[in-house]
Scaffold this active site. Structure first.
Site, PDB file in Angstrom:
ATOM      1  N   GLU A   1       0.853  -1.189   0.000  1.00  0.00           N
ATOM      2  CA  GLU A   1       0.000   0.000   0.000  1.00  0.00           C
ATOM      3  C   GLU A   1       0.893   1.245   0.000  1.00  0.00           C
ATOM      4  OE1 GLU A   1      -3.304   1.073  -0.228  1.00  0.00           O
ATOM      5  OE2 GLU A   1      -2.095   2.919  -0.134  1.00  0.00           O
ATOM      6  N   LYS A   2       0.785   2.048  -1.045  1.00  0.00           N
ATOM      7  CA  LYS A   2       1.695   3.175  -1.243  1.00  0.00           C
ATOM      8  C   LYS A   2       1.496   4.349  -0.293  1.00  0.00           C
ATOM      9  CE  LYS A   2      -1.064   5.084  -5.058  1.00  0.00           C
ATOM     10  NZ  LYS A   2      -1.977   3.994  -5.441  1.00  0.00           N
ATOM     11  N   HIS A   3       0.418   4.382   0.455  1.00  0.00           N
ATOM     12  CA  HIS A   3       0.152   5.529   1.335  1.00  0.00           C
ATOM     13  C   HIS A   3       0.729   5.420   2.743  1.00  0.00           C
ATOM     14  CE1 HIS A   3      -2.985   6.265  -1.707  1.00  0.00           C
ATOM     15  NE2 HIS A   3      -2.741   7.528  -1.406  1.00  0.00           N
TER      16      HIS A   3
ATOM     17  N   HIS B   1       4.287   6.724  -4.396  1.00  0.00           N
ATOM     18  CA  HIS B   1       3.011   7.445  -4.450  1.00  0.00           C
ATOM     19  C   HIS B   1       3.130   8.544  -5.499  1.00  0.00           C
ATOM     20  CE1 HIS B   1      -0.119  10.285  -3.295  1.00  0.00           C
ATOM     21  NE2 HIS B   1      -0.737   9.240  -2.797  1.00  0.00           N
TER      22      HIS B   1
ATOM     23  N   HIS C   1      -2.507  15.191  -7.041  1.00  0.00           N
ATOM     24  CA  HIS C   1      -2.472  14.017  -6.154  1.00  0.00           C
ATOM     25  C   HIS C   1      -1.084  13.889  -5.518  1.00  0.00           C
ATOM     26  CE1 HIS C   1      -2.957   9.335  -5.864  1.00  0.00           C
ATOM     27  NE2 HIS C   1      -3.019   9.919  -4.678  1.00  0.00           N
TER      28      HIS C   1
ATOM     29  N   CYS D   1      -2.699  12.069   2.383  1.00  0.00           N
ATOM     30  CA  CYS D   1      -2.772  12.214   0.927  1.00  0.00           C
ATOM     31  C   CYS D   1      -3.947  13.120   0.627  1.00  0.00           C
ATOM     32  CB  CYS D   1      -2.974  10.846   0.269  1.00  0.00           C
ATOM     33  SG  CYS D   1      -3.463  10.961  -1.469  1.00  0.00           S
TER      34      CYS D   1
ATOM     35  N   HIS E   1      -6.589  10.604  -0.804  1.00  0.00           N
ATOM     36  CA  HIS E   1      -6.880   9.312  -0.167  1.00  0.00           C
ATOM     37  C   HIS E   1      -6.798   9.353   1.360  1.00  0.00           C
ATOM     38  CE1 HIS E   1      -5.593   8.126  -4.346  1.00  0.00           C
ATOM     39  NE2 HIS E   1      -6.818   7.629  -4.259  1.00  0.00           N
TER      40      HIS E   1
HETATM   41 FE   LIG Z   1      -2.991   9.078  -2.750  1.00  0.00          FE
END
Ligand SMILES: [Fe+2]
Length: 131
Positions: free
Chosen positions: A16-18, A46, A52, A116, A119
């Site tokens: 998960e990139k966050h 990310h 974004h 983010c 997100h």
């Molecule tokens: Fe994001």
């Protein structure tokens, strides 16, 4: 109404990139500074665009058996390509990665949160032993 704490998401940072990844020694010496590095997107980058991006990472330390955590640092990432020509035109971007030095007399847990702009809120934690 949703509780504020329930807005914080967590996941395996390798998938998960966050997730803010906390890199530090597992065990530190009492009252000696050690480095804590924080990065969002360590395994899976990310996006970093005007539309974004990661806005900030905050770091806390919660000593074992204490009620309250202490805020260790708050790091903002403020450039995401925007300029007077429009989105993604400046060529200037802040990468969401920081290193800070911390010391503690007590063992405890480092907590990190990140945000983010699309997100939401993410969190992670790492146990620190003191010898
Ligand atoms: Fe994001």
């Amino acid at each position: 109404m949703t509780e504020f704490k329930d807005l914080f998401q967590s996941a395996d940072w390798k998938k998960e990139k966050h997730v803010p990844v906390i890199d530090s020694p597992d065990k530190v010496k009492k009252s000696e500074f050690f480095k804590v590095s924080l990065i969002v997107g360590k395994e899976m980058p990310h996006p970093n665009t005007t539309e974004h991006h990661i806005r900030w990472i905050k770091v806390y330390f919660h000593p074992d058996n204490e009620k309250f955590p202490y805020e260790v640092g708050s790091f903002g990432f403020d450039s995401h390509g925007e300029s007077i020509q429009g989105p993604n035109t400046s060529g200037v971007y802040t990468h969401p990665e920081v290193v800070c030095s911390v010391k503690t007399d007590k063992p405890g847990v480092i907590y990190a949160s990140s945000y983010c702009n699309i997100h939401g809120l993410w969190q992670s934690a790492k146990k620190i032993e003191v010898e």
